[in-house]
Design a protein around this motif. Structure first.
Motif, short mmCIF file in Angstrom:
data_model
loop_
_atom_site.label_atom_id
_atom_site.label_comp_id
_atom_site.label_asym_id
_atom_site.label_seq_id
_atom_site.Cartn_x
_atom_site.Cartn_y
_atom_site.Cartn_z
N LEU A 97 -22.57 35.03 88.51
CA LEU A 97 -21.79 36.23 88.77
C LEU A 97 -22.82 37.31 89.04
O LEU A 97 -23.87 37.37 88.38
N ARG A 98 -22.55 38.17 90.02
CA ARG A 98 -23.53 39.20 90.34
C ARG A 98 -22.88 40.47 90.84
O ARG A 98 -21.75 40.47 91.32
N HIS A 99 -23.66 41.53 90.73
CA HIS A 99 -23.24 42.87 91.13
C HIS A 99 -24.50 43.62 91.53
O HIS A 99 -25.56 43.39 90.95
N SER A 100 -24.42 44.50 92.51
CA SER A 100 -25.59 45.26 92.94
C SER A 100 -25.28 46.75 92.95
O SER A 100 -24.14 47.15 93.24
N LEU A 101 -26.30 47.53 92.63
CA LEU A 101 -26.16 48.99 92.54
C LEU A 101 -27.36 49.68 93.20
O LEU A 101 -28.50 49.25 92.99
N PRO A 102 -27.13 50.77 93.95
CA PRO A 102 -28.26 51.52 94.50
C PRO A 102 -28.94 52.32 93.39
O PRO A 102 -28.28 52.90 92.54
N LEU A 103 -30.26 52.33 93.39
CA LEU A 103 -30.99 53.03 92.34
C LEU A 103 -31.15 54.52 92.59
O LEU A 103 -31.26 55.29 91.65
N GLU A 104 -31.17 54.93 93.82
CA GLU A 104 -31.49 56.32 94.16
C GLU A 104 -30.65 57.34 93.41
O GLU A 104 -31.17 58.33 92.91
N THR A 105 -29.38 57.12 93.29
CA THR A 105 -28.49 58.09 92.65
C THR A 105 -27.85 57.54 91.38
O THR A 105 -26.88 58.10 90.89
N LEU A 106 -28.41 56.47 90.84
CA LEU A 106 -27.80 55.77 89.72
C LEU A 106 -27.88 56.57 88.43
O LEU A 106 -28.95 56.97 87.99
N ASP A 107 -26.74 56.78 87.82
CA ASP A 107 -26.64 57.35 86.47
C ASP A 107 -26.66 56.16 85.50
O ASP A 107 -26.16 55.09 85.83
N ILE A 108 -27.20 56.33 84.33
CA ILE A 108 -27.34 55.22 83.40
C ILE A 108 -26.00 54.56 83.07
O ILE A 108 -25.92 53.34 82.92
N HIS A 109 -24.92 55.34 83.01
CA HIS A 109 -23.60 54.76 82.73
C HIS A 109 -23.13 53.87 83.88
O HIS A 109 -22.36 52.94 83.67
N GLU A 110 -23.59 54.16 85.07
CA GLU A 110 -23.24 53.34 86.23
C GLU A 110 -23.97 52.00 86.20
O GLU A 110 -23.64 51.11 86.96
N PHE A 111 -24.96 51.88 85.33
CA PHE A 111 -25.67 50.62 85.14
C PHE A 111 -25.14 49.88 83.91
O PHE A 111 -24.84 48.69 83.97
#
Length: 135
Positions: A97-111
């Motif tokens: 299972l996987r998910h990807s997130l952009p780091l540039e604007t990532l808030d810690i809660h979004e991770f």
């Protein structure tokens, strides 16, 4: 959170890192449990990905079992019904299972929230389709 380095430092501080090599960190995600006999964990792999040679992303992935050992249609249907923060893929021999997130604007809660959701869903899928807690 703006870079892979920032995220990696946060992960090292907050989670049980079981290995780290280059742009990959493996953690052992532990679930809160009511009794010690039902203690479950899930291996989660965090990988830095770079899109178009300039945009950093983090891919969160967790193996659940060997693809050849399950009904993939049923597994995909279950993921479709039970997951809001992950999709299923085959990587090598494993269903992940996987998910990807952009780091540039990532808030810690979004991770943290997608990480928790993905780990929980992976643990459930692993139990349902592979009958154990091997990853």
């Amino acid at each position: 959170m703006a870079t892979w380095g920032d995220l990696a430092a946060y992960v090292r501080d907050q989670y049980d890192v079981i290995s780290e090599e280059g742009d990959e960190i493996r953690i052992l995600f532990s679930f809160e449990h009511l009794d010690e006999e039902d203690e479950r964990t899930q291996v989660v792999i965090l990988v830095r990905e770079v899109l178009d040679a300039k945009h950093e992303w983090v891919q969160i992935a967790s193996p659940v079992g060997i693809a050849a050992n399950c009904d993939l249609r049923a597994l995909l249907e279950e993921v479709g019904h039970s997951s809001i923060a992950s999709g299923a893929a085959i990587m090598g021999e494993h269903v992940v299972l996987r998910h990807s997130l952009p780091l540039e604007t990532l808030d810690i809660h979004e991770f943290v929230e997608p990480l928790s959701l993905l780990a929980g869903t992976a643990d459930q899928i692993e139990e349902i389709f592979f009958g154990g807690d091997n990853y």
